[in-house]
Design an enzyme around this catalytic site. Structure first.
Site, PDB file in Angstrom:
ATOM      1  N   GLU A 100      28.820 -36.502 -32.331  1.00  0.00           N
ATOM      2  CA  GLU A 100      29.183 -38.026 -31.925  1.00  0.00           C
ATOM      3  C   GLU A 100      28.203 -39.035 -31.944  1.00  0.00           C
ATOM      4  OE1 GLU A 100      30.923 -36.770 -28.016  1.00  0.00           O
ATOM      5  OE2 GLU A 100      29.414 -38.169 -27.231  1.00  0.00           O
ATOM      6  N   ARG A 119      32.187 -31.651 -23.400  1.00  0.00           N
ATOM      7  CA  ARG A 119      31.224 -31.944 -24.455  1.00  0.00           C
ATOM      8  C   ARG A 119      31.821 -31.236 -25.732  1.00  0.00           C
ATOM      9  NH1 ARG A 119      29.477 -35.249 -21.635  1.00  0.00           N
ATOM     10  NH2 ARG A 119      27.103 -35.627 -20.866  1.00  0.00           N
ATOM     11  N   HIS A 130      34.478 -40.814 -26.490  1.00  0.00           N
ATOM     12  CA  HIS A 130      33.804 -40.716 -25.180  1.00  0.00           C
ATOM     13  C   HIS A 130      33.919 -41.613 -24.101  1.00  0.00           C
ATOM     14  CE1 HIS A 130      30.092 -37.987 -23.979  1.00  0.00           C
ATOM     15  NE2 HIS A 130      30.736 -38.762 -22.778  1.00  0.00           N
TER      16      HIS A 130
END
Ligand code: 8YV
Length: 322
Positions: free
Chosen positions: A269, A240, A288
């Site tokens: 993000e 993360r 991601h």
């Protein structure tokens, strides 16, 4: 006949998963994959027994407090649960589950890709070829860092960290790790334990982040800690963005405190990430996609269905986190 439980599925899931969901439950699907607002979720929640969200839907304490009593569970399509206030859920008696194990291989693959991409300047090279800027070759051209035989430091030696350790051993890397507690020897498999992050950082060439985002880990990789790394070191993050202090990392990449970074996850993000990451040559950036393989996304979906089945059969779900 018993009515099937109603499940709100917030995002488009793999076809096979949606078929199974529709068989077992009255599934409210989102074929257009439109992002719901929290208000919309709360509205629809009046008529559902469970919500099946991704990390893109946030369940703060305030949101959880407003969930109607009919909502029995939040069964996440994710291993990370930092988007859900677990304390608030527990207090309200809402069951929360996640999807561990099934994404460890896919995420470890992306960690390897980030490590290699950052070490071998893959972004820079790819851009050069694509943009027709490749005009010459010389022995000094695009020289990067070799990974084989180097030392990897794994921050959070859980499921993904342990798979990555195996892959890294395939590159003859020496594995170091930091966890709150050392693993037993069969799981550690010879990896060197460091009781503190500060002890580990000077001893490694690559740092790979695998701890969840919690109050304790937010901003863990700050200016002081990054300064403990070697100037030829590479930082890789598939966990993360919150674990990294972006200003500190950008400064370290600009001033040569460390050599490069490979990042798949970011604060802010997707569209609010630190703008300097995009400008730097020594970053290798992905959107991601740690768990984004067909096999893994199917397996995540079926794992959620197992959890839902247990909950609505009044059994303990396998992956309960609250
Ligand atoms: C998922 C992830 O794809 O599972 C996680 O925690 O970070 C990703 O790999 C995503 O969270 C889906 O909700």
């Amino acid at each position: 006949m018993h009515k099937k439980p109603v499940v709100l599925v917030t995002r488009k899931l793999p076809d096979a998963v949606e078929r199974k969901l529709a068989e077992n439950f009255e599934a409210i699907l989102n074929p257009e994959d439109r992002l719901y607002t929290t208000d919309e979720i709360l509205q629809i929640a009046n008529d559902v027994d469970a919500i099946l969200p991704c990390h893109t839907e946030k369940f703060s304490a305030e949101t959880i407090a407003q969930l109607p009593p009919r909502v029995k569970a939040i069964t996440n399509f994710s291993v990370g649960t930092d988007h859900v206030d677990l304390v608030a859920a527990k207090q309200k008696g809402v069951i929360v589950t996640n999807t561990p194990d099934v994404l460890s291989d896919a995420t470890a693959e992306i960690a390897m890709l980030l490590m290699l991409g950052a070490a071998r300047r893959a972004s820079e090279g790819e851009r050069m070829v694509r943009n027709q800027q490749w005009q010459d070759w010389s022995p000094a051209f695009m020289v990067g860092k070799q990974i084989t035989g180097k030392r990897i430091g794994i921050l959070g030696m859980g499921r993904v960290g342990q798979v990555l350790a195996k892959r890294a051993r395939g590159f003859d890397m020496t594995v170091h790790y930091h966890n709150r507690k050392p693993l037993d020897s069969s799981h550690a498999d010879g990896a060197v334990y460091h009781a503190t992050v500060e002890d580990m950082l000077p001893e490694i060439d690559v740092l790979s982040v695998h701890c969840p985002a919690t109050k304790e880990t937010t901003g863990l990789l700050n200016r002081q800690r990054i300064a403990l790394m070697n100037s030829n070191a590479i930082l890789v993050n598939t966990s993360r963005g919150a674990v990294v202090d972006d200003d500190a990392l950008v400064e370290a990449l600009k001033t040569g405190v460390i050599a490069a970074a490979g990042l798949d996850v970011f604060n802010g993000e997707p569209d609010g990430i630190h703008p300097e990451y995009r400008k730097l040559e020594n970053t290798f950036l992905l959107p991601h996609i740690g768990s984004a393989t067909e096999e893994t996304r199917d397996a995540m979906g079926f794992r959620v269905i197992d959890n839902l089945n247990a909950i609505f059969n009044d059994e303990e779900p396998g992956d309960r986190v609250a």
